[in-house]
Design a protein around this motif. Structure first.
Motif, PDB file in Angstrom:
ATOM      1  N   LEU A 142       0.699  -1.234   0.397  1.00  0.00           N
ATOM      2  CA  LEU A 142       0.386   0.108  -0.262  1.00  0.00           C
ATOM      3  C   LEU A 142       0.965   1.103   0.252  1.00  0.00           C
ATOM      4  O   LEU A 142       0.377   1.935  -0.530  1.00  0.00           O
ATOM      5  CB  LEU A 142      -1.062   0.176   1.145  1.00  0.00           C
ATOM      6  CG  LEU A 142      -1.995  -0.445   0.824  1.00  0.00           C
ATOM      7  CD1 LEU A 142      -3.023  -0.439   2.344  1.00  0.00           C
ATOM      8  CD2 LEU A 142      -3.079  -0.471   0.415  1.00  0.00           C
ATOM      9  N   ARG A 143       1.591   1.354   0.489  1.00  0.00           N
ATOM     10  CA  ARG A 143       3.019   1.924   0.901  1.00  0.00           C
ATOM     11  C   ARG A 143       2.798   2.452  -1.030  1.00  0.00           C
ATOM     12  O   ARG A 143       3.047   4.081  -1.027  1.00  0.00           O
ATOM     13  CB  ARG A 143       4.439   1.700   2.098  1.00  0.00           C
ATOM     14  CG  ARG A 143       3.583   2.778   3.010  1.00  0.00           C
ATOM     15  CD  ARG A 143       4.736   2.705   4.274  1.00  0.00           C
ATOM     16  NE  ARG A 143       4.752   2.114   5.807  1.00  0.00           N
ATOM     17  CZ  ARG A 143       3.635   2.604   6.476  1.00  0.00           C
ATOM     18  NH1 ARG A 143       3.742   4.416   5.991  1.00  0.00           N
ATOM     19  NH2 ARG A 143       3.441   2.515   7.910  1.00  0.00           N
ATOM     20  N   SER A 144       3.978   1.881  -0.913  1.00  0.00           N
ATOM     21  CA  SER A 144       4.927   1.897  -2.209  1.00  0.00           C
ATOM     22  C   SER A 144       3.294   2.555  -3.046  1.00  0.00           C
ATOM     23  O   SER A 144       4.255   3.053  -4.215  1.00  0.00           O
ATOM     24  CB  SER A 144       5.056   0.857  -2.665  1.00  0.00           C
ATOM     25  OG  SER A 144       3.997  -0.101  -3.475  1.00  0.00           O
ATOM     26  N   ILE A 145       1.882   1.690  -3.480  1.00  0.00           N
ATOM     27  CA  ILE A 145       1.844   2.087  -4.936  1.00  0.00           C
ATOM     28  C   ILE A 145       0.938   3.874  -4.199  1.00  0.00           C
ATOM     29  O   ILE A 145       0.867   4.632  -4.861  1.00  0.00           O
ATOM     30  CB  ILE A 145       0.371   1.718  -4.348  1.00  0.00           C
ATOM     31  CG1 ILE A 145      -0.915   1.917  -5.387  1.00  0.00           C
ATOM     32  CG2 ILE A 145      -0.295   1.272  -3.525  1.00  0.00           C
ATOM     33  CD1 ILE A 145      -0.408   1.720  -6.982  1.00  0.00           C
ATOM     34  N   GLY A 175     -10.069  17.951  -8.476  1.00  0.00           N
ATOM     35  CA  GLY A 175      -8.897  16.656  -7.998  1.00  0.00           C
ATOM     36  C   GLY A 175      -7.923  16.440  -7.148  1.00  0.00           C
ATOM     37  O   GLY A 175      -7.202  15.482  -6.855  1.00  0.00           O
ATOM     38  N   LEU A 176      -7.893  18.144  -6.998  1.00  0.00           N
ATOM     39  CA  LEU A 176      -6.356  17.608  -6.229  1.00  0.00           C
ATOM     40  C   LEU A 176      -6.664  17.339  -4.863  1.00  0.00           C
ATOM     41  O   LEU A 176      -8.226  18.104  -4.631  1.00  0.00           O
ATOM     42  CB  LEU A 176      -5.282  19.158  -6.479  1.00  0.00           C
ATOM     43  CG  LEU A 176      -4.786  19.337  -7.636  1.00  0.00           C
ATOM     44  CD1 LEU A 176      -3.681  20.315  -7.318  1.00  0.00           C
ATOM     45  CD2 LEU A 176      -3.046  17.893  -6.797  1.00  0.00           C
ATOM     46  N   SER A 177      -6.233  17.151  -3.889  1.00  0.00           N
ATOM     47  CA  SER A 177      -6.561  16.662  -2.176  1.00  0.00           C
ATOM     48  C   SER A 177      -5.681  17.944  -1.303  1.00  0.00           C
ATOM     49  O   SER A 177      -5.297  19.095  -1.813  1.00  0.00           O
ATOM     50  CB  SER A 177      -5.889  15.575  -1.183  1.00  0.00           C
ATOM     51  OG  SER A 177      -4.267  16.057  -1.183  1.00  0.00           O
ATOM     52  N   ARG A 217       1.007   9.166  -5.827  1.00  0.00           N
ATOM     53  CA  ARG A 217       2.078  10.462  -5.135  1.00  0.00           C
ATOM     54  C   ARG A 217       3.152  11.503  -6.276  1.00  0.00           C
ATOM     55  O   ARG A 217       2.623  12.794  -6.586  1.00  0.00           O
ATOM     56  CB  ARG A 217       2.510  10.776  -3.491  1.00  0.00           C
ATOM     57  CG  ARG A 217       2.193  11.851  -3.014  1.00  0.00           C
ATOM     58  CD  ARG A 217       2.524  11.933  -1.444  1.00  0.00           C
ATOM     59  NE  ARG A 217       2.842  12.526  -1.169  1.00  0.00           N
ATOM     60  CZ  ARG A 217       2.775  13.899  -1.238  1.00  0.00           C
ATOM     61  NH1 ARG A 217       1.519  14.358  -1.860  1.00  0.00           N
ATOM     62  NH2 ARG A 217       3.271  15.133  -0.848  1.00  0.00           N
ATOM     63  N   GLU A 218       3.612  10.501  -6.729  1.00  0.00           N
ATOM     64  CA  GLU A 218       4.459  11.539  -7.979  1.00  0.00           C
ATOM     65  C   GLU A 218       3.672  11.357  -8.421  1.00  0.00           C
ATOM     66  O   GLU A 218       4.569  11.977  -9.238  1.00  0.00           O
ATOM     67  CB  GLU A 218       5.569   9.964  -7.222  1.00  0.00           C
ATOM     68  CG  GLU A 218       7.036  10.577  -6.392  1.00  0.00           C
ATOM     69  CD  GLU A 218       7.732   8.695  -6.580  1.00  0.00           C
ATOM     70  OE1 GLU A 218       7.471   8.238  -7.267  1.00  0.00           O
ATOM     71  OE2 GLU A 218       8.181   9.212  -5.320  1.00  0.00           O
ATOM     72  N   ILE A 219       2.996  10.640  -9.362  1.00  0.00           N
ATOM     73  CA  ILE A 219       2.605  11.094 -10.825  1.00  0.00           C
ATOM     74  C   ILE A 219       1.752  11.753 -10.982  1.00  0.00           C
ATOM     75  O   ILE A 219       1.645  12.509 -11.584  1.00  0.00           O
ATOM     76  CB  ILE A 219       2.184   9.443 -11.022  1.00  0.00           C
ATOM     77  CG1 ILE A 219       1.869  10.005 -12.644  1.00  0.00           C
ATOM     78  CG2 ILE A 219       0.478   9.535 -10.365  1.00  0.00           C
ATOM     79  CD1 ILE A 219       1.452   8.766 -13.062  1.00  0.00           C
TER      80      ILE A 219
END
Lengths: 200, 219
Positions: A124-127, A155-157, A132-134
Motif C-alpha cells: 500500500l505504501r508503495s502504491i 481533483g487535487l487533495s 503521489r509522485e505521478i
C-alpha cells in the motif's frame, strides 16, 4: 502579531491532519460502551462487533487502547488504488478521483492501524507513493499553464493544494499586477485610435 | 544625496527581518535621518518665505526653479518618513510577535538562553529572543503597554489560553525531558521537581507553559 508570519497564509501539515481527524469513520468496537455526549459531537452507544460511525480521533484513541478495529474506507486497498494509478497514467491531463484527504488519511491509518488493513502495508505504501509522485509530475506540468486570472485544481487533495499555495499565490499575484498595467495601456491606445477615427 | 541614510536604515531592517531576534536600535542613524529631514524642512521654510516676500522681484524662470526645489525637498522628506516608518513598523511587529510568545525578555548582561531558540514547525525566523537593552526607550514603553493590552485581552477569555501553543493537540499525555534545572515548579495540577535530564509522563496541558519557556522538551 498573534500569528507568526509563516503560518498566516498557509496551513501547517499538522493542522491538515488535525482537520482530517474530525472526519467520521466506521469502527468495529470490541467492547460495549455507553454513549457519551461531547460538546461538538456525540459518540453513540457502542456494542461489540456492531459497526458505528465515530470521529477519527475517537477511533484512534480507542484503537490505541485495543478497544476497537477501524473499518478501512473502501478506497484504501490495492485494487482500487492500482485502478486509480492506471487512470492517472492513461489521462495525463486530469487527476483521478480520490478523497479530498487521501494522503493524510492513508498516512494515519497506515501508521496507527496497520493490522486492520486488507493488504500488506508495504505494498500500500508503495502504491500511495507512486500515486503521489505521478500527481506531483502532473502539477509540475500544470505550472506551465499558470496565468493571471484562473487556475483549475479539480481533483487535487488538500495537502497537495497546500504545498502549492505559497508559490502559486505569489506568482499569480505578480502576473496579475503586470497584466493590469499592460491592459491599462491597451485601453489608452484604443482611446487614442478612436479619437483618430473620429477626426477622419 | 538625500535619502542615503534612510536607505541604510531600510537595508538594516531588511537584514533584521530574517533574524529570530531584535537587533540593537540604531539611534545614531535615526538621529541623522531626523536631522536631514529637519534641514530639508528649514529649506522649505526658506523657499516659501522667499516666494512670499518678493513675488515681483523674481523672473518666471526663478519661480519655476524655486518650485522645483520645493517639490524635490518635499519628496525627499516623504521618502525619509517612509523609510523611518517601515523600519519602526518592522520592529513593532517583531515586538508584538514576541509578546505573544509568552517568554520573558532578557537583559543583555544575563547569560543568553540557548534553549529559547525554538525551531520546528514554527520555523526559524520567528522572533524568539529579545533583549530589553536593544530597544529604545519608546520601544520599551510600547512593549510594556502592548503586553498589558495582551493581558487585558487574555483576562477576558480566561478559559482559553490565547497565547498557547499553536500546534494542534495530538495526545493528552506526553513524555517530557527536563532540559535545565528549575527547582520545584508549581503548576495548577501539582508540584514538579525539575531535575536536569529526568523524564516525566504528564498531561500536556500542565506543562505547555514550561515547554514554551524552554525548561522541558517534548519527546
Amino acid at each position: 502579531m498573534s500569528l507568526p508570519s509563516n503560518i498566516k497564509q498557509n496551513l501547517m501539515p499538522s493542522e491538515i491532519s488535525f482537520m482530517t481527524e474530525n472526519e467520521y469513520i466506521q469502527i468495529l468496537p470490541r467492547y460495549s460502551m455507553k454513549s457519551i455526549q461531547l460538546i461538538g459531537t456525540k459518540i453513540p452507544n457502542l456494542r461489540a462487533l456492531r459497526r458505528e460511525k465515530v470521529p477519527l480521533w475517537v477511533a484512534l484513541i480507542l484503537k490505541s487502547q485495543g478497544k476497537c478495529n477501524i473499518v478501512i474506507p473502501d478506497w484504501l486497498n490495492l485494487i482500487y488504488l492500482k485502478a486509480r494509478y492506471d487512470e492517472e497514467v492513461k489521462f495525463p491531463m486530469k487527476f483521478s478521483d480520490l478523497p479530498f484527504n487521501w494522503i493524510d488519511l492513508s498516512k494515519i491509518l497506515l501508521s496507527k492501524a496497520p493490522d486492520d488493513l486488507p493488504d500488506p502495508v508495504h505494498q500500500l505504501r508503495s502504491i500511495i507513493q507512486d500515486l503521489r509522485e505521478i500527481r506531483q509530475v502532473k502539477t509540475r506540468k500544470g505550472l506551465k499553464e499558470v496565468n493571471e486570472s484562473n487556475i483549475g485544481l479539480s481533483g487535487l487533495s488538500l495537502l497537495e493544494i497546500n504545498e502549492l499555495r505559497p508559490f502559486m499565490l505569489s506568482v499569480m499575484n505578480k502576473l496579475r499586477e503586470i497584466h493590469e498595467s499592460v491592459r491599462h495601456d491597451d485601453y489608452d491606445d484604443e482611446e487614442v485610435i478612436d479619437v483618430d477615427d473620429d477626426e477622419d | 544625496m538625500f535619502g542615503d541614510q534612510a536607505n541604510k536604515l531600510v537595508l538594516d531592517a531588511h537584514r533584521t527581518s530574517n533574524l529570530p531576534e531584535i537587533t540593537l536600535y540604531q539611534s545614531d542613524l535615526v538621529d541623522d535621518i531626523v536631522k536631514e529631514t529637519n534641514d530639508l524642512g528649514r529649506d522649505v521654510d526658506y523657499i516659501t518665505e522667499q516666494q512670499r516676500t518678493n513675488p515681483e522681484g523674481t523672473s518666471a524662470e526663478q519661480i519655476v526653479a524655486l518650485e522645483c526645489q520645493l517639490f524635490v525637498a518635499r519628496l525627499s522628506m516623504r521618502r525619509n518618513k517612509r523609510c523611518l516608518l517601515a523600519h519602526q513598523k518592522l520592529r513593532a511587529d517583531k515586538m508584538n510577535e514576541f509578546a505573544w510568545l509568552n517568554i520573558d525578555p532578557s537583559d543583555s548582561n544575563s547569560t543568553p538562553q540557548p534553549s529559547l531558540t525554538k525551531t520546528g514547525a514554527l520555523g526559524s525566523n520567528y522572533t524568539t529572543r529579545m533583549i530589553l537593552d536593544n530597544l529604545s526607550n519608546q520601544e520599551q514603553e510600547y512593549f510594556k503597554q502592548y503586553s498589558q493590552l495582551l493581558v487585558d485581552m487574555k483576562s477576558k477569555y480566561v478559559d482559553i489560553d490565547l497565547s498557547g501553543d499553536l500546534e494542534p493537540p495530538t495526545s493528552i499525555f506526553i513524555d517530557v525531558r527536563v532540559l535545565k534545572d528549575g527547582g520545584e515548579v508549581q503548576t495548577e495540577y501539582g508540584v514538579f521537581n525539575l531535575i536536569k535530564d529526568s523524564q516525566f509522563y504528564v498531561r500536556k496541558s500542565d506543562v505547555e507553559r514550561l515547554i514554551q519557556q524552554g525548561y522541558l522538551e517534548e519527546l
